[in-house]
Design a protein around this motif. Structure first.
Motif, PDB file in Angstrom:
ATOM      1  N   HIS A 100     -30.267  11.073  -7.189  1.00  0.00           N
ATOM      2  CA  HIS A 100     -30.993  12.026  -6.522  1.00  0.00           C
ATOM      3  C   HIS A 100     -31.543  11.748  -5.296  1.00  0.00           C
ATOM      4  O   HIS A 100     -31.996  12.643  -4.542  1.00  0.00           O
ATOM      5  N   ALA A 101     -31.984  10.606  -5.032  1.00  0.00           N
ATOM      6  CA  ALA A 101     -32.606  10.219  -3.901  1.00  0.00           C
ATOM      7  C   ALA A 101     -32.041  10.138  -2.415  1.00  0.00           C
ATOM      8  O   ALA A 101     -30.907   9.837  -2.648  1.00  0.00           O
TER       9      ALA A 101
ATOM     10  N   THR B 192     -38.994  15.404 -13.816  1.00  0.00           N
ATOM     11  CA  THR B 192     -39.558  15.909 -12.482  1.00  0.00           C
ATOM     12  C   THR B 192     -38.801  16.299 -11.200  1.00  0.00           C
ATOM     13  O   THR B 192     -38.862  17.150 -10.579  1.00  0.00           O
ATOM     14  N   VAL B 193     -37.931  15.324 -10.929  1.00  0.00           N
ATOM     15  CA  VAL B 193     -36.992  15.531  -9.679  1.00  0.00           C
ATOM     16  C   VAL B 193     -36.257  16.824 -10.028  1.00  0.00           C
ATOM     17  O   VAL B 193     -36.367  17.759  -9.041  1.00  0.00           O
ATOM     18  N   THR B 194     -35.746  17.170 -11.142  1.00  0.00           N
ATOM     19  CA  THR B 194     -34.783  18.180 -11.165  1.00  0.00           C
ATOM     20  C   THR B 194     -35.753  19.493 -11.445  1.00  0.00           C
ATOM     21  O   THR B 194     -35.100  20.587 -10.786  1.00  0.00           O
TER      22      THR B 194
ATOM     23  N   THR C 200     -45.045   8.934 -11.487  1.00  0.00           N
ATOM     24  CA  THR C 200     -44.735  10.102 -12.077  1.00  0.00           C
ATOM     25  C   THR C 200     -45.398  10.666 -13.254  1.00  0.00           C
ATOM     26  O   THR C 200     -45.479  11.973 -13.392  1.00  0.00           O
TER      27      THR C 200
ATOM     28  N   GLU D 136     -36.727  11.756 -13.930  1.00  0.00           N
ATOM     29  CA  GLU D 136     -35.667  12.553 -13.537  1.00  0.00           C
ATOM     30  C   GLU D 136     -36.023  13.933 -13.926  1.00  0.00           C
ATOM     31  O   GLU D 136     -35.444  14.923 -13.189  1.00  0.00           O
TER      32      GLU D 136
ATOM     33  N   ARG E 236     -36.868  20.188  -7.474  1.00  0.00           N
ATOM     34  CA  ARG E 236     -35.608  20.623  -6.620  1.00  0.00           C
ATOM     35  C   ARG E 236     -35.160  22.076  -7.079  1.00  0.00           C
ATOM     36  O   ARG E 236     -34.698  22.832  -6.257  1.00  0.00           O
TER      37      ARG E 236
ATOM     38  N   LEU F 184     -36.643  12.546  -0.553  1.00  0.00           N
ATOM     39  CA  LEU F 184     -37.221  11.906  -1.955  1.00  0.00           C
ATOM     40  C   LEU F 184     -36.807  10.614  -1.721  1.00  0.00           C
ATOM     41  O   LEU F 184     -35.645  10.174  -1.648  1.00  0.00           O
TER      42      LEU F 184
ATOM     43  N   ILE G 281     -37.181   7.357  -4.196  1.00  0.00           N
ATOM     44  CA  ILE G 281     -37.263   6.955  -5.509  1.00  0.00           C
ATOM     45  C   ILE G 281     -37.272   5.350  -5.592  1.00  0.00           C
ATOM     46  O   ILE G 281     -36.473   4.831  -4.930  1.00  0.00           O
TER      47      ILE G 281
END
Length: 293
Positions: free
Chosen positions: A168-169, A127-129, A71, A125, A132, A152, A154
């Motif tokens: 998140h995953a 990147t994930v937010t 990432t 994190e 989304r 997703l 992780i």
């Protein structure tokens, strides 16, 4: 601790080859009964997103995953474009796998700073937010196949990363051990270490524990004739493993029937329902899938 989720099997591809060889390998994985083809993200290997699009063209039902992206290599907004475009082009068969990156030499080659583990997890994190948030915006283009983006995954081992994954995953992937500081050696976890990690994650998941898939990367498939010890490339073996692959959850040993039983035991003991093997074990593992189905 067994899960009610169905068993799934993936194969992680990383050996470069021609476009014809790549399509043939993906078709072969589908013929053998695998549910997912993964593309690793390392320098010297094929670029994940073009490889995934080609794999989708060559197959019919199999899902495709980045297993897993480094990432910190990616700008989140540009990554969102690649993810959404790929998901759209392969008609929703994408699973997005993310990791924090661990091989320092690759960062050095790419002239990308290699921050501390904690900083890399923070980047993941963010990147994930960002992904989304962009995908949930109805005005965002290009559109992924589903509004929130692809499922997703992780992957990781440490406390900080697993906290992010638990938040998140859809899928939490365990590599079967932990890398050293520079990422050039992998220490395989024994049964007690794996149980501790699973207990930690389940405590973080709370009400989500029954709906989040747990994935285990099988590092080695060992035939009966080679079952005396874990392969040398995974030394040192942890103390609780007693130098036997029987007590290393990420190693399968024996006949296809033996390995099928070991898969069932890992599902019952740890809650794993999604197992990924390496490309070099693809043909050898196929009878295990047949035995389980």
């Amino acid at each position: 601790m067994s899960s009610q989720l169905p068993l799934r099997f993936g194969v992680n591809m990383f050996v470069p080859g021609s476009v014809h060889e790549w399509r043939a390998k993906c078709r072969r994985a589908e013929e053998l009964g695998f549910d997912v083809v993964g593309v690793a993200d390392h320098l010297g290997f094929p670029a994940p997103f073009p490889a995934i699009v080609l794999a989708a063209e060559a197959t019919e039902r199999i899902r495709l995953t980045t297993f897993v992206l480094n990432t910190p290599f990616y700008n989140p907004a540009l990554l969102a474009r690649d993810v959404a475009s790929t998901d759209q082009f392969i008609e929703g068969r994408l699973e997005l796998g993310l990791g924090a990156g661990y091989v320092k030499a690759e960062f050095d080659t790419a002239e990308i700073p290699f921050p501390s583990g904690g900083k890399r997890v923070e980047q993941l994190e963010r990147t994930v937010t960002t992904l989304r948030g962009l995908f949930e915006d109805p005005a965002y283009q290009p559109r992924p196949a589903r509004a929130s983006g692809p499922p997703l995954l992780i992957a990781g081992w440490g406390d900080r990363l697993l906290r992010v994954a638990a938040t998140h995953a859809d899928i939490i992937a365990f590599p079967g051990g932990w890398a050293n500081a520079t990422g050039d050696a992998l220490h395989l976890a024994g049964s007690a270490q794996m149980e501790e990690r699973i207990t930690y994650v389940r405590g973080l998941l709370g009400d989500r524990a029954d709906s989040v898939e747990l994935n285990l990367l099988i590092q080695q498939v060992v035939p009966p004739s080679d079952g005396a010890s874990v392969p040398d490339r995974f030394a040192p073996v942890p103390p609780d493993a007693d130098h036997s692959p029987d007590e290393v959850p990420s190693v399968l040993v024996g006949t296809p029937g033996d390995m099928a039983q070991q898969i069932k035991e890992r599902r019952e003991r740890y809650g794993f329902t999604y197992f990924t093997i390496m490309e070099y074990n693809m043909e050898q593992f196929a009878p295990v899938i047949a035995a389980l189905r």
